[in-house]
Design an enzyme around this catalytic site. Structure first.
Site, PDB file in Angstrom:
ATOM      1  N   ARG A   1      76.356  32.807  94.191  1.00  0.00           N
ATOM      2  CA  ARG A   1      76.236  32.482  95.615  1.00  0.00           C
ATOM      3  C   ARG A   1      77.450  31.636  95.962  1.00  0.00           C
ATOM      4  O   ARG A   1      77.578  30.505  95.487  1.00  0.00           O
ATOM      5  CB  ARG A   1      74.941  31.722  95.901  1.00  0.00           C
ATOM      6  CG  ARG A   1      74.903  31.101  97.277  1.00  0.00           C
ATOM      7  CD  ARG A   1      73.548  30.598  97.687  1.00  0.00           C
ATOM      8  NE  ARG A   1      72.681  31.701  98.043  1.00  0.00           N
ATOM      9  CZ  ARG A   1      71.523  31.563  98.712  1.00  0.00           C
ATOM     10  NH1 ARG A   1      71.113  30.357  99.089  1.00  0.00           N
ATOM     11  NH2 ARG A   1      70.787  32.609  99.004  1.00  0.00           N
TER      12      ARG A   1
ATOM     13  N   HIS B   1      74.521  39.395 102.336  1.00  0.00           N
ATOM     14  CA  HIS B   1      73.376  38.890 101.559  1.00  0.00           C
ATOM     15  C   HIS B   1      72.500  40.083 101.143  1.00  0.00           C
ATOM     16  O   HIS B   1      71.377  40.243 101.600  1.00  0.00           O
ATOM     17  CB  HIS B   1      72.588  37.890 102.414  1.00  0.00           C
ATOM     18  CG  HIS B   1      71.600  37.071 101.644  1.00  0.00           C
ATOM     19  ND1 HIS B   1      71.515  37.085 100.269  1.00  0.00           N
ATOM     20  CD2 HIS B   1      70.644  36.191 102.069  1.00  0.00           C
ATOM     21  CE1 HIS B   1      70.554  36.257  99.890  1.00  0.00           C
ATOM     22  NE2 HIS B   1      70.007  35.706 100.950  1.00  0.00           N
TER      23      HIS B   1
ATOM     24  N   GLN C   1      68.718  39.868  99.871  1.00  0.00           N
ATOM     25  CA  GLN C   1      67.681  39.665 100.883  1.00  0.00           C
ATOM     26  C   GLN C   1      67.266  40.998 101.508  1.00  0.00           C
ATOM     27  O   GLN C   1      66.102  41.214 101.829  1.00  0.00           O
ATOM     28  CB  GLN C   1      68.187  38.711 101.968  1.00  0.00           C
ATOM     29  CG  GLN C   1      67.147  38.399 103.031  1.00  0.00           C
ATOM     30  CD  GLN C   1      65.981  37.571 102.496  1.00  0.00           C
ATOM     31  OE1 GLN C   1      66.186  36.572 101.832  1.00  0.00           O
ATOM     32  NE2 GLN C   1      64.758  38.001 102.759  1.00  0.00           N
TER      33      GLN C   1
ATOM     34  N   ASP D   1      67.851  35.081 112.198  1.00  0.00           N
ATOM     35  CA  ASP D   1      68.284  34.149 111.151  1.00  0.00           C
ATOM     36  C   ASP D   1      68.748  32.883 111.865  1.00  0.00           C
ATOM     37  O   ASP D   1      68.906  32.879 113.098  1.00  0.00           O
ATOM     38  CB  ASP D   1      69.433  34.806 110.349  1.00  0.00           C
ATOM     39  CG  ASP D   1      69.859  34.000 109.126  1.00  0.00           C
ATOM     40  OD1 ASP D   1      69.162  33.030 108.759  1.00  0.00           O
ATOM     41  OD2 ASP D   1      70.910  34.339 108.538  1.00  0.00           O
TER      42      ASP D   1
ATOM     43  N   CYS E   1      64.828  35.720 106.965  1.00  0.00           N
ATOM     44  CA  CYS E   1      65.085  35.515 105.523  1.00  0.00           C
ATOM     45  C   CYS E   1      64.656  34.137 105.047  1.00  0.00           C
ATOM     46  O   CYS E   1      64.432  33.945 103.858  1.00  0.00           O
ATOM     47  CB  CYS E   1      66.556  35.761 105.219  1.00  0.00           C
ATOM     48  SG  CYS E   1      67.680  34.604 106.030  1.00  0.00           S
TER      49      CYS E   1
ATOM     50  N   ARG F   1      61.399  38.850  97.307  1.00  0.00           N
ATOM     51  CA  ARG F   1      62.676  38.556  96.645  1.00  0.00           C
ATOM     52  C   ARG F   1      62.496  38.691  95.133  1.00  0.00           C
ATOM     53  O   ARG F   1      63.354  39.209  94.429  1.00  0.00           O
ATOM     54  CB  ARG F   1      63.150  37.131  96.986  1.00  0.00           C
ATOM     55  CG  ARG F   1      63.544  36.903  98.431  1.00  0.00           C
ATOM     56  CD  ARG F   1      64.766  37.697  98.827  1.00  0.00           C
ATOM     57  NE  ARG F   1      65.924  37.398  98.010  1.00  0.00           N
ATOM     58  CZ  ARG F   1      66.761  36.375  98.194  1.00  0.00           C
ATOM     59  NH1 ARG F   1      66.577  35.563  99.204  1.00  0.00           N
ATOM     60  NH2 ARG F   1      67.813  36.190  97.401  1.00  0.00           N
TER      61      ARG F   1
HETATM   62  N1  NVA Z   1      72.734  33.120 107.127  1.00  0.00           N
HETATM   63  C1  NVA Z   1      72.118  32.122 106.268  1.00  0.00           C
HETATM   64  C2  NVA Z   1      71.205  32.787 105.289  1.00  0.00           C
HETATM   65  C3  NVA Z   1      70.485  31.830 104.361  1.00  0.00           C
HETATM   66  C4  NVA Z   1      69.611  32.520 103.362  1.00  0.00           C
HETATM   67  C5  NVA Z   1      73.204  31.340 105.558  1.00  0.00           C
HETATM   68  O1  NVA Z   1      74.201  31.932 105.144  1.00  0.00           O
HETATM   69  O2  NVA Z   1      73.060  30.128 105.414  1.00  0.00           O
HETATM   70  N1   CP Z   2      66.677  33.632 101.980  1.00  0.00           N
HETATM   71  C1   CP Z   2      67.356  32.974 101.027  1.00  0.00           C
HETATM   72  O1   CP Z   2      68.336  33.448 100.458  1.00  0.00           O
HETATM   73  O2   CP Z   2      66.844  31.749 100.724  1.00  0.00           O
HETATM   74  P1   CP Z   2      67.498  30.632  99.804  1.00  0.00           P
HETATM   75  O3   CP Z   2      68.709  30.099 100.525  1.00  0.00           O
HETATM   76  O4   CP Z   2      66.417  29.588  99.682  1.00  0.00           O
HETATM   77  O5   CP Z   2      67.875  31.221  98.480  1.00  0.00           O
END
Ligand code: NVA
Ligand code: CP
Length: 300
Positions: free
Chosen positions: A104, A131, A134, A219, A259, A287
């Site tokens: 990540r 992502h 997800q 989101d 998500c 997930r």
């Molecule tokens: N768009 C959000 C998704 C988190 C799971 C982010 O990148 O923070």
């Molecule tokens: N939806 C998602 O990726 O959650 P986290 O940021 O908690 O991993």
């Protein structure tokens, strides 16, 4: 032989993606039945997190444990990655010791560079651009409740962000229609809009985009790393809240997904997030099952 990676959904064919979704549904049932299934015994997944996570970390870690393997949580703070060891070198070294690597990262390019130098499968656990994990869970949630998503109408409300862009890939792969409503200046990448134009339509009015939607998704307005834009985004996105009035324009049986983590009262009203059309808890649980199906596909 080069390993298979999962950097975006486009690393899978439509058939492979459908097979992973179906397998996720099976694995969910096996777990509910108490079956012990350990296809990844003695295998290790390294997980590198430049950003926070609840769902991604726990689902991968639990999934590897349930599969008889193990997962390592690594952060740049406590590895040499944070002290400037090149991504290429880190990828070569880590991939000699483990069987799969999930990352990540802030920059999408970190994951693609890592993958180029890894001998084992690399999985994108969220970047600034995509992502895909997800989406596996979201699609499983749709498929298990409603069947195939081909031909359905999905509406994305909000930022043209990593989640939105993964929905765009999914729309083209699985042949559903995606209406995106975002404020001017927050559109997804133009190249991706061009690439997916057969399946994706861009709006700036959420009320128009949501008409007849089978699935409504949103989101947060400010993603991780955009915290300093929170206030300006609250203004820019003020008309883009998913609330009951907006959901009323979708199909009567439309589902709502997010998500998570969610901000009640910002991108989604409490009544929608916690209401009868919302499937967010199944979506979050999936997930685990969807990524187990992915791990099995890539690492077994
Ligand atoms: N768009 C959000 C998704 C988190 C799971 C982010 O990148 O923070
Ligand atoms: N939806 C998602 O990726 O959650 P986290 O940021 O908690 O991993």
């Amino acid at each position: 032989m080069k390993p298979r990676h999962f950097i975006t959904l486009n690393d899978l064919s439509a058939d492979e993606l459908r097979a992973i979704i179906q397998r996720a549904i099976e694995l969910k049932k096996m777990r509910a039945d108490g079956a012990i299934y350990e296809p990844l015994k003695n295998k290790v997944l390294a997980m590198i997190f430049e950003k926070s996570s609840t769902r991604t970390r726990i689902s991968f870690e639990a999934g590897m444990a349930q599969f008889g393997g193990a997962a390592l949580f690594l952060s740049p703070r406590d590895t040499q990655l944070g002290r400037g060891e090149p991504i290429e070198d880190s990828a070569r070294v880590i991939s000699r010791m483990v069987d799969g690597i999930m990352l990540r990262t802030n920059d999408h390019e970190t994951v693609t560079t890592f993958a180029q130098h890894s001998n084992v499968p690399v999985i994108n656990g969220l970047t600034d651009r995509f992502h895909p994990c997800q989406l596996l869970a979201d699609l499983q949630t749709w498929f298990e409740q409603r069947g195939d998503i081909k031909g359905k109408r999905v509406c994305w409300i909000g930022d043209g962000n990593n989640m939105c862009q993964s929905y765009m890939n999914a729309a083209k792969l699985l042949d559903f229609k995606l209406a995106i409503a975002c404020p001017a200046g927050y559109e997804p990448e133009q190249a991706l809009l061009d690439e997916t134009s057969s399946h994706v339509k861009l709006f700036h009015d959420p009320k128009q985009a949501v008409i007849d939607a089978d699935l409504v998704v949103t989101d947060v307005w400010a993603s991780m790393g955009q915290e300093e834009e929170q206030k300006s985004r609250e203004k820019d996105f003020a008309d883009f809240q998913v609330n009951s009035a907006l959901m009323a324009l979708a199909k009567p049986d439309a589902m709502f997904m997010h998500c998570l983590p969610a901000h009640r009262g910002e991108e989604v009203s409490t009544e929608v997030l916690d209401g009868g059309q919302s499937v967010i808890w199944d979506e979050a649980e999936n997930r685990l099952h969807a990524q187990k199906a992915l791990l099995e596909f890539l690492m077994k």
